[in-house]
Design a protein around this motif. Structure first.
Motif, PDB file in Angstrom:
ATOM      1  N   SER A  25       0.835  -1.202   0.000  1.00  0.00           N
ATOM      2  CA  SER A  25       0.000   0.000   0.000  1.00  0.00           C
ATOM      3  C   SER A  25       0.872   1.255   0.000  1.00  0.00           C
ATOM      4  O   SER A  25       2.080   1.198   0.223  1.00  0.00           O
ATOM      5  CB  SER A  25      -0.956   0.012   1.195  1.00  0.00           C
ATOM      6  N   THR A  26       0.217   2.403  -0.257  1.00  0.00           N
ATOM      7  CA  THR A  26       0.934   3.672  -0.392  1.00  0.00           C
ATOM      8  C   THR A  26       0.234   4.759   0.406  1.00  0.00           C
ATOM      9  O   THR A  26      -0.994   4.835   0.433  1.00  0.00           O
ATOM     10  CB  THR A  26       1.000   4.117  -1.871  1.00  0.00           C
ATOM     11  N   SER A  27       1.017   5.599   1.066  1.00  0.00           N
ATOM     12  CA  SER A  27       0.496   6.792   1.732  1.00  0.00           C
ATOM     13  C   SER A  27       0.695   7.974   0.801  1.00  0.00           C
ATOM     14  O   SER A  27       1.793   8.203   0.284  1.00  0.00           O
ATOM     15  CB  SER A  27       1.235   7.039   3.046  1.00  0.00           C
ATOM     16  N   TYR A  28      -0.379   8.726   0.540  1.00  0.00           N
ATOM     17  CA  TYR A  28      -0.326   9.924  -0.300  1.00  0.00           C
ATOM     18  C   TYR A  28      -0.607  11.131   0.591  1.00  0.00           C
ATOM     19  O   TYR A  28      -1.674  11.214   1.187  1.00  0.00           O
ATOM     20  CB  TYR A  28      -1.389   9.871  -1.399  1.00  0.00           C
ATOM     21  N   ARG A  29       0.337  12.080   0.660  1.00  0.00           N
ATOM     22  CA  ARG A  29       0.135  13.195   1.568  1.00  0.00           C
ATOM     23  C   ARG A  29       0.612  14.511   0.975  1.00  0.00           C
ATOM     24  O   ARG A  29       1.568  14.565   0.194  1.00  0.00           O
ATOM     25  CB  ARG A  29       0.855  12.969   2.893  1.00  0.00           C
ATOM     26  N   ASN A  30      -0.067  15.586   1.412  1.00  0.00           N
ATOM     27  CA  ASN A  30       0.371  16.940   1.128  1.00  0.00           C
ATOM     28  C   ASN A  30       1.508  17.272   2.091  1.00  0.00           C
ATOM     29  O   ASN A  30       1.427  16.966   3.282  1.00  0.00           O
ATOM     30  CB  ASN A  30      -0.815  17.894   1.330  1.00  0.00           C
ATOM     31  N   ILE A  31       2.562  17.901   1.608  1.00  0.00           N
ATOM     32  CA  ILE A  31       3.725  18.197   2.439  1.00  0.00           C
ATOM     33  C   ILE A  31       3.369  19.040   3.660  1.00  0.00           C
ATOM     34  O   ILE A  31       4.014  18.935   4.705  1.00  0.00           O
ATOM     35  CB  ILE A  31       4.823  18.896   1.596  1.00  0.00           C
ATOM     36  N   THR A  32       2.326  19.858   3.584  1.00  0.00           N
ATOM     37  CA  THR A  32       1.981  20.700   4.738  1.00  0.00           C
ATOM     38  C   THR A  32       1.596  19.853   5.951  1.00  0.00           C
ATOM     39  O   THR A  32       1.728  20.287   7.089  1.00  0.00           O
ATOM     40  CB  THR A  32       0.830  21.672   4.415  1.00  0.00           C
ATOM     41  N   GLY A  33       1.140  18.624   5.716  1.00  0.00           N
ATOM     42  CA  GLY A  33       0.784  17.737   6.809  1.00  0.00           C
ATOM     43  C   GLY A  33       1.970  17.259   7.621  1.00  0.00           C
ATOM     44  O   GLY A  33       1.803  16.635   8.671  1.00  0.00           O
ATOM     45  N   TYR A  34       3.190  17.546   7.150  1.00  0.00           N
ATOM     46  CA  TYR A  34       4.403  17.191   7.876  1.00  0.00           C
ATOM     47  C   TYR A  34       4.942  18.359   8.698  1.00  0.00           C
ATOM     48  O   TYR A  34       5.895  18.200   9.459  1.00  0.00           O
ATOM     49  CB  TYR A  34       5.492  16.743   6.903  1.00  0.00           C
ATOM     50  N   LEU A  35       4.362  19.545   8.536  1.00  0.00           N
ATOM     51  CA  LEU A  35       4.842  20.726   9.239  1.00  0.00           C
ATOM     52  C   LEU A  35       4.230  20.813  10.638  1.00  0.00           C
ATOM     53  O   LEU A  35       3.161  20.251  10.891  1.00  0.00           O
ATOM     54  CB  LEU A  35       4.499  21.990   8.447  1.00  0.00           C
ATOM     55  N   PRO A  36       4.868  21.540  11.556  1.00  0.00           N
ATOM     56  CA  PRO A  36       4.277  21.737  12.891  1.00  0.00           C
ATOM     57  C   PRO A  36       3.007  22.576  12.795  1.00  0.00           C
ATOM     58  O   PRO A  36       2.897  23.465  11.941  1.00  0.00           O
ATOM     59  CB  PRO A  36       5.372  22.495  13.648  1.00  0.00           C
ATOM     60  N   LYS A  37       2.059  22.319  13.669  1.00  0.00           N
ATOM     61  CA  LYS A  37       0.821  23.094  13.677  1.00  0.00           C
ATOM     62  C   LYS A  37       1.096  24.567  13.950  1.00  0.00           C
ATOM     63  O   LYS A  37       0.417  25.453  13.412  1.00  0.00           O
ATOM     64  CB  LYS A  37      -0.140  22.545  14.726  1.00  0.00           C
ATOM     65  N   SER A  38       2.112  24.846  14.772  1.00  0.00           N
ATOM     66  CA  SER A  38       2.446  26.238  15.079  1.00  0.00           C
ATOM     67  C   SER A  38       2.852  27.005  13.823  1.00  0.00           C
ATOM     68  O   SER A  38       2.492  28.180  13.651  1.00  0.00           O
ATOM     69  CB  SER A  38       3.571  26.298  16.117  1.00  0.00           C
ATOM     70  N   THR A  39       3.572  26.349  12.917  1.00  0.00           N
ATOM     71  CA  THR A  39       3.972  26.986  11.663  1.00  0.00           C
ATOM     72  C   THR A  39       2.762  27.228  10.768  1.00  0.00           C
ATOM     73  O   THR A  39       2.603  28.307  10.191  1.00  0.00           O
ATOM     74  CB  THR A  39       4.997  26.117  10.922  1.00  0.00           C
ATOM     75  N   LEU A  40       1.907  26.226  10.662  1.00  0.00           N
ATOM     76  CA  LEU A  40       0.710  26.368   9.830  1.00  0.00           C
ATOM     77  C   LEU A  40      -0.224  27.437  10.386  1.00  0.00           C
ATOM     78  O   LEU A  40      -0.854  28.186   9.626  1.00  0.00           O
ATOM     79  CB  LEU A  40      -0.019  25.025   9.735  1.00  0.00           C
ATOM     80  N   THR A  41      -0.301  27.524  11.703  1.00  0.00           N
ATOM     81  CA  THR A  41      -1.144  28.550  12.330  1.00  0.00           C
ATOM     82  C   THR A  41      -0.624  29.946  11.999  1.00  0.00           C
ATOM     83  O   THR A  41      -1.409  30.875  11.754  1.00  0.00           O
ATOM     84  CB  THR A  41      -1.194  28.345  13.851  1.00  0.00           C
TER      85      THR A  41
END
Length: 233
Positions: free
Chosen positions: A130-146
């Motif tokens: 199987s394969t995991s497909y993800r957007n790179i933003t999902g690897y960033l800290p929540k504090s950065t995204l906030t």
């Protein structure tokens, strides 16, 4: 560089079996005969090793270090730049030697994020083939995204999966910031390969907001302390 820690769970498997013989037995004359108790303890211990390597295992690392990922809408530039990501290997250790898994052993890799962006769903529990497909933003800290969504305003939110979305819905039709490449992790017989193929999201946020995000990113952002938990069945 982007680092993902490798964790191992269930790496030592063992079993014990016991057989007991009655301690007393009566013979034909009615006399008690003493019989020694015998106990057999067959025991098997199976050990495994999990490591990252970019040279087919000649060099082993306990951390998966990914190449720099360029976050841009330009599909010709987005994704890993200048290098191939190391692979993650799970192997048996037999008599001090590292060997391939048996045909009956199955490895599952599970992505975990300290801010909870990678829940236990099919996309993040990477079973055999199987394969995991993800957007790179999902690897960033929540504090950065906030920080990013606060800068944008205009009803932007950080979704439960770590996406930057315009609107509260996490539906695929909600406008989101998605670079021109995603991160794929594919599990093939316990070997985990990470790639960044081109990707185009049909529901993008306005171009001026994309520009603000990519300007904010500038020369790079560190990943959160994402881990790969490894289990073997």
């Amino acid at each position: 560089m982007k680092k993902i820690t490798l964790l191992i769970i269930g790496i030592i498997l063992s079993y014990n079996s016991y057989s007991l013989v009655e301690s007393n037995k009566e013979n034909e004359l009615g006399e008690n005969l003493k019989v020694d108790v015998r106990m057999t303890l067959p025991k098997e211990i199976i050990k495994y090793v999990v490591y990252a390597s970019s040279d087919e295992g000649k060099t082993m690392e306990d951390t998966l270090v990914l190449p720099d990922f360029v976050m841009t809408q330009d599909t010709t530039k987005a994704g890993f730049q200048g290098a191939t990501a190391p692979k993650v290997y799970t192997k048996r250790v037999v008599g001090g030697k590292v060997e391939n898994l048996s045909s009956t052993e199955k490895v599952t890799y599970e992505l975990t994020h300290p801010d909870g962006f990678m829940p236990k769903v099919l996309n993040d529990t990477i079973k055999e083939s199987s394969t995991s497909y993800r957007n790179i933003t999902g690897y960033l800290p929540k504090s950065t995204l906030t920080q990013i969504v606060n800068m944008l305003g205009k009803d932007y939110v950080v979704s439960e999966t770590g996406s930057i979305r315009k609107g509260s819905s996490d539906a695929v039709t909600t406008p989101a910031y998605v670079p021109g490449a995603q991160i794929n992790m594919h599990n093939n017989k316990g070997i985990l390969e990470t790639t960044t193929p081109s990707y185009t999201h049909a529901f993008q946020i306005p171009a001026e907001d994309i520009s603000k995000i990519e300007t904010f990113i500038g020369s790079g952002l560190p990943l959160a302390k994402v881990s790969l938990k490894v289990s073997i069945n």
